[in-house]
Design a protein around this motif. Structure first.
Motif, short mmCIF file in Angstrom:
data_model
loop_
_atom_site.label_atom_id
_atom_site.label_comp_id
_atom_site.label_asym_id
_atom_site.label_seq_id
_atom_site.Cartn_x
_atom_site.Cartn_y
_atom_site.Cartn_z
N PRO A 172 50.58 33.50 30.59
CA PRO A 172 50.43 33.49 32.05
C PRO A 172 49.02 33.10 32.50
O PRO A 172 48.87 32.43 33.52
CB PRO A 172 50.77 34.93 32.45
N GLY A 213 49.62 30.18 34.61
CA GLY A 213 49.95 30.87 35.84
C GLY A 213 51.38 31.40 35.83
O GLY A 213 52.00 31.52 34.76
N PRO A 214 51.93 31.68 37.01
CA PRO A 214 53.26 32.28 37.08
C PRO A 214 54.39 31.27 36.95
O PRO A 214 55.43 31.39 37.61
CB PRO A 214 53.26 32.94 38.47
N GLY A 215 54.21 30.26 36.12
CA GLY A 215 55.29 29.30 35.85
C GLY A 215 56.25 29.90 34.84
O GLY A 215 56.06 29.78 33.63
N ARG A 216 57.30 30.55 35.31
CA ARG A 216 58.14 31.38 34.47
C ARG A 216 58.81 30.59 33.34
O ARG A 216 59.10 31.16 32.28
CB ARG A 216 59.21 32.06 35.32
N THR A 223 55.79 25.46 44.94
CA THR A 223 55.05 26.70 44.71
C THR A 223 53.58 26.41 44.96
O THR A 223 53.13 25.27 44.80
CB THR A 223 55.26 27.21 43.28
N TRP A 224 52.84 27.43 45.35
CA TRP A 224 51.43 27.24 45.67
C TRP A 224 50.52 27.57 44.48
O TRP A 224 49.30 27.58 44.63
CB TRP A 224 51.06 28.11 46.87
N ARG A 225 51.07 27.80 43.31
CA ARG A 225 50.22 28.15 42.17
C ARG A 225 49.24 27.06 41.76
O ARG A 225 48.18 27.38 41.20
CB ARG A 225 51.07 28.60 40.98
N ALA A 276 45.33 27.43 42.58
CA ALA A 276 44.35 28.24 41.86
C ALA A 276 43.36 27.38 41.09
O ALA A 276 42.13 27.55 41.25
CB ALA A 276 45.07 29.23 40.93
N HIS A 310 42.81 24.19 32.88
CA HIS A 310 42.43 24.64 34.21
C HIS A 310 41.56 23.62 34.96
O HIS A 310 41.85 23.27 36.11
CB HIS A 310 41.70 25.97 34.13
#
Length: 338
Positions: free
Chosen positions: A144, A148-151, A247-249, A252, A309
């Motif tokens: 994660p 990030g929250p990319g499941r 999605t807005w992730r 970040a 990142h």
């Protein structure tokens, strides 16, 4: 298909596999697809964008249900549209040459489509590195903190998500949605953008961990940086088309790059490096945790985290500059591997 349009036990399947210079992967990929235990695979369409290596020859020698289809428009989005038009199956299963598929992969795609009534179903992206750096990339992109929250990178439960790895659909779903966008997106953004349109139209996307495959990530820092920079540009191309993001992730890493740029104006020398130093400290802690996996060196994990990142964030800003300047996006990669 059943009367309700939900795949039944006799739904026929067309597997669509876009390719471009994949001779190092195509044989093993096709072997795993030919070993599927689902008895109603009508065809495996290798839609080739003009490979200059032995990809086409290897595919033509595979036999079985494999059929090579030329893709004069080259891109993966075009390959998918050509495959959809050529397909004889009720269900389209998208494949990638840089992956291997467990024998029940196609069967589980059909079963989960039927069980859930979803518009698109797929499994998580399980990354497996084949080099020291590749193993670090696999660990980072399964974390994660790394993605990030990319499941779809790491989930182990069935759930509704905004996108999945690859995907499978009733063919009619793809026809109704208008297929893939070949013209207005940065290359590599086509899958996530298609899923965005599906959800906007009221469709549900389901991730199911029983749909199992193994993906081989980038094996060099340069290739990884190029990939994640392009992901950032691709998100902006989706934003440019729709005025919103699935999605807005992605904001970040963009915020990280912006904060680092603003900090450069600090009158204090330490202030100028505060943002990258803080990121490096946090990433070092995560890298040490990831290095508990056998074969993952902490310094390589740290390098992969930084590349993912900073490259993604830089790609977001490069994409925004293109948007503000009125420049178009690159439909095809300019050179090298996709």
């Amino acid at each position: 298909m059943t009367a309700a349009g939900v795949p039944g036990p006799v739904a026929s399947v067309s597997v669509v596999l876009p390719t471009l210079n994949e001779q190092g992967f195509i044989r093993d990929c096709l072997d795993s697809l030919l070993a599927q235990d689902y008895p109603h695979i009508a065809e495996i369409l290798v839609v080739d964008g003009g490979s200059t290596d032995a990809t086409v020859e290897i595919a033509e020698q595979a036999g079985g249900t494999v059929r090579v289809v030329p893709n004069p428009r080259t891109s993966a989005a075009a390959a998918m549209n050509i495959g959809i038009a050529e397909a004889r199956g009720d269900v389209i299963v998208r494949a990638d040459a840089h992956a291997l598929y467990l024998p029940d992969y196609v069967r589980r795609c059909v079963e989960v489509l039927g069980d859930t009534g979803a518009a698109n179903v797929g499994g998580p992206m399980r990354a497996v590195g084949t080099s020291s750096f590749g193993r670090a990339v696999a660990a980072v992109t399964s974390s994660p903190f790394g993605v990030g929250p990319g499941r779809f990178h790491y989930s182990d439960v069935r759930e509704e998500v905004d996108t999945v790895y690859l995907g499978s659909w009733r063919r009619q779903t793809l026809v109704d949605i208008g297929g893939y966008d070949e013209t207005s997106l940065q290359w590599g953004a086509e899958d996530h953008e298609l899923n965005h349109r599906i959800t906007q139209a009221g469709g549900v996307i389901v991730l199911d961990p029983s749909i199992r495959s193994w993906y081989f990530p980038r094996e060099t820092p340069r290739a990884l940086a190029r990939q994640y920079f392009n992901y950032g540009v691709g998100k902006v191309s989706t934003f440019t088309k729709h005025g919103t993001l699935p999605t807005w992730r992605p904001l970040a890493p963009a915020a990280l790059v912006l904060a680092a740029a603003v900090a450069l104006a600090s009158p204090r020398p330490l202030g100028r490096v505060a943002v990258p130093a803080a990121h490096a400290a946090a990433a070092s802690v995560v890298a040490m945790q990831l290095s508990r996996d056998q074969g993952v060196a902490p310094h390589r994990a740290l390098s992969a985290l930084a590349i993912c990142h900073w490259s993604y964030g830089a790609g977001i800003w490069a994409g925004l500059l293109r948007r503000w300047s009125g420049r178009g996006f690159d439909r095809l990669p300019r050179a090298g591997r996709r």
